[in-house]
Design an enzyme around this catalytic site. Structure first.
Site, PDB file in Angstrom:
ATOM      1  N   ASP A 148     -10.345  -4.315  -3.521  1.00 58.61           N
ATOM      2  CA  ASP A 148      -9.681  -3.468  -2.485  1.00 58.61           C
ATOM      3  C   ASP A 148     -10.395  -1.976  -1.787  1.00 58.61           C
ATOM      4  O   ASP A 148     -11.222  -1.527  -2.953  1.00 58.61           O
ATOM      5  CB  ASP A 148      -8.730  -2.798  -3.076  1.00 58.61           C
ATOM      6  CG  ASP A 148      -7.396  -2.196  -2.072  1.00 58.61           C
ATOM      7  OD1 ASP A 148      -8.191  -1.530  -1.352  1.00 58.61           O
ATOM      8  OD2 ASP A 148      -6.427  -2.562  -1.895  1.00 58.61           O
ATOM      9  N   HIS A 177      -7.940  -5.421   1.184  1.00 63.49           N
ATOM     10  CA  HIS A 177      -6.989  -4.479   1.070  1.00 63.49           C
ATOM     11  C   HIS A 177      -5.202  -5.449   1.680  1.00 63.49           C
ATOM     12  O   HIS A 177      -4.530  -4.979   1.760  1.00 63.49           O
ATOM     13  CB  HIS A 177      -6.759  -2.869   1.833  1.00 63.49           C
ATOM     14  CG  HIS A 177      -5.929  -2.648   2.049  1.00 63.49           C
ATOM     15  ND1 HIS A 177      -5.921  -1.641   0.664  1.00 63.49           N
ATOM     16  CD2 HIS A 177      -5.040  -1.508   2.546  1.00 63.49           C
ATOM     17  CE1 HIS A 177      -4.890  -0.753   0.935  1.00 63.49           C
ATOM     18  NE2 HIS A 177      -3.800  -0.745   2.015  1.00 63.49           N
ATOM     19  N   SER A 218       0.553  -0.980  -0.417  1.00 64.59           N
ATOM     20  CA  SER A 218       0.679   0.126   0.228  1.00 64.59           C
ATOM     21  C   SER A 218       0.922   1.680  -0.160  1.00 64.59           C
ATOM     22  O   SER A 218       1.860   1.940  -1.341  1.00 64.59           O
ATOM     23  CB  SER A 218      -0.742  -0.357   0.994  1.00 64.59           C
ATOM     24  OG  SER A 218      -1.934   1.326   1.000  1.00 64.59           O
TER      25      SER A 218
END
Length: 212
Positions: free
Chosen positions: A162, A189, A97
């Site tokens: 996500d 995620h 991320s």
């Protein structure tokens, strides 16, 4: 005492025909894991990946970035600069991320001639509609000029559902950087609450490229 040990060594060598040399451990590879927003080194699948990939030839380091709920570009870059001294064909990176934004920013400044591998999980470089508090960090990191052609192994893992990073942003990044990607259904995620305390697809990929 040394003479006694030496004599015993000669005795066992002559008696059994072979004396095994002492085992030495030599670290040949480095894998660095860069976590994202709101995470620590102990969250999600990071430690599981470390346990599965670390051996006598591979050192796996999970970088702990300061104040993960209030990320600061300079502070996070400083951690990478202090811990990653050399980058070559035996250096591999895994970033999750916001850690991907952080890593790409770092690599664009270092511009190493060779990188063993770069694996992004839920990677992106554009602002996220659901996380406007990260806009400043993301925009400040966008001065990157990264070219991953110097890395023979690169991959992007994307989740179809996500809720934080829209899959289309990850796919756009994959096309921009010419990174092969895997689209995984129902992975959220890639957080612990999404079931990702272990990441088998990533482990398989890493083991495959390290066998080359």
């Amino acid at each position: 005492m040394k003479k006694l040990a030496y004599s015993l060594g000669l005795f066992f060598t002559s008696f059994f025909g072979y004396a095994a040399p002492p085992q030495e451990t030599t670290i040949h590879r480095q894998i660095f894991i860069v976590h994202g927003y709101g995470a620590t080194a102990h969250d999600h699948w990071f430690e599981s990946l470390q346990r599965q990939m670390q051996d006598s030839h591979t050192q796996v380091t999970i970088l702990q970035l300061p104040y993960p709920m209030q990320p600061d570009v300079e502070a996070w870059q400083h951690v990478l600069e202090q811990n990653i001294k050399m980058i070559d064909e035996q250096t591999y990176f895994v970033a999750h991320s916001l850690g991907g934004v952080t890593l790409l920013n770092f690599l664009s400044k270092r511009n190493p001639p060779k990188i063993g591998g770069v694996i992004l999980v839920a990677g992106f470089t554009e602002t996220l509609p659901v996380l406007p508090q990260l806009d400043s960090y993301i925009l400040k990191s966008q001065n990157m000029h990264i070219n991953l052609k110097n890395s023979p192994n690169k991959h992007l893992f994307i989740s179809e559902n996500d809720e934080y990073v829209p899959p289309e942003l990850s796919i756009k990044l994959a096309k921009q950087l010419d990174i092969p990607f895997t689209l995984i259904p129902k992975a959220g995620h890639f957080l612990a609450e999404d079931g990702y305390t272990d990441f088998p697809q990533l482990v398989r990929y890493l083991k495959e490229i390290l066998r080359k």
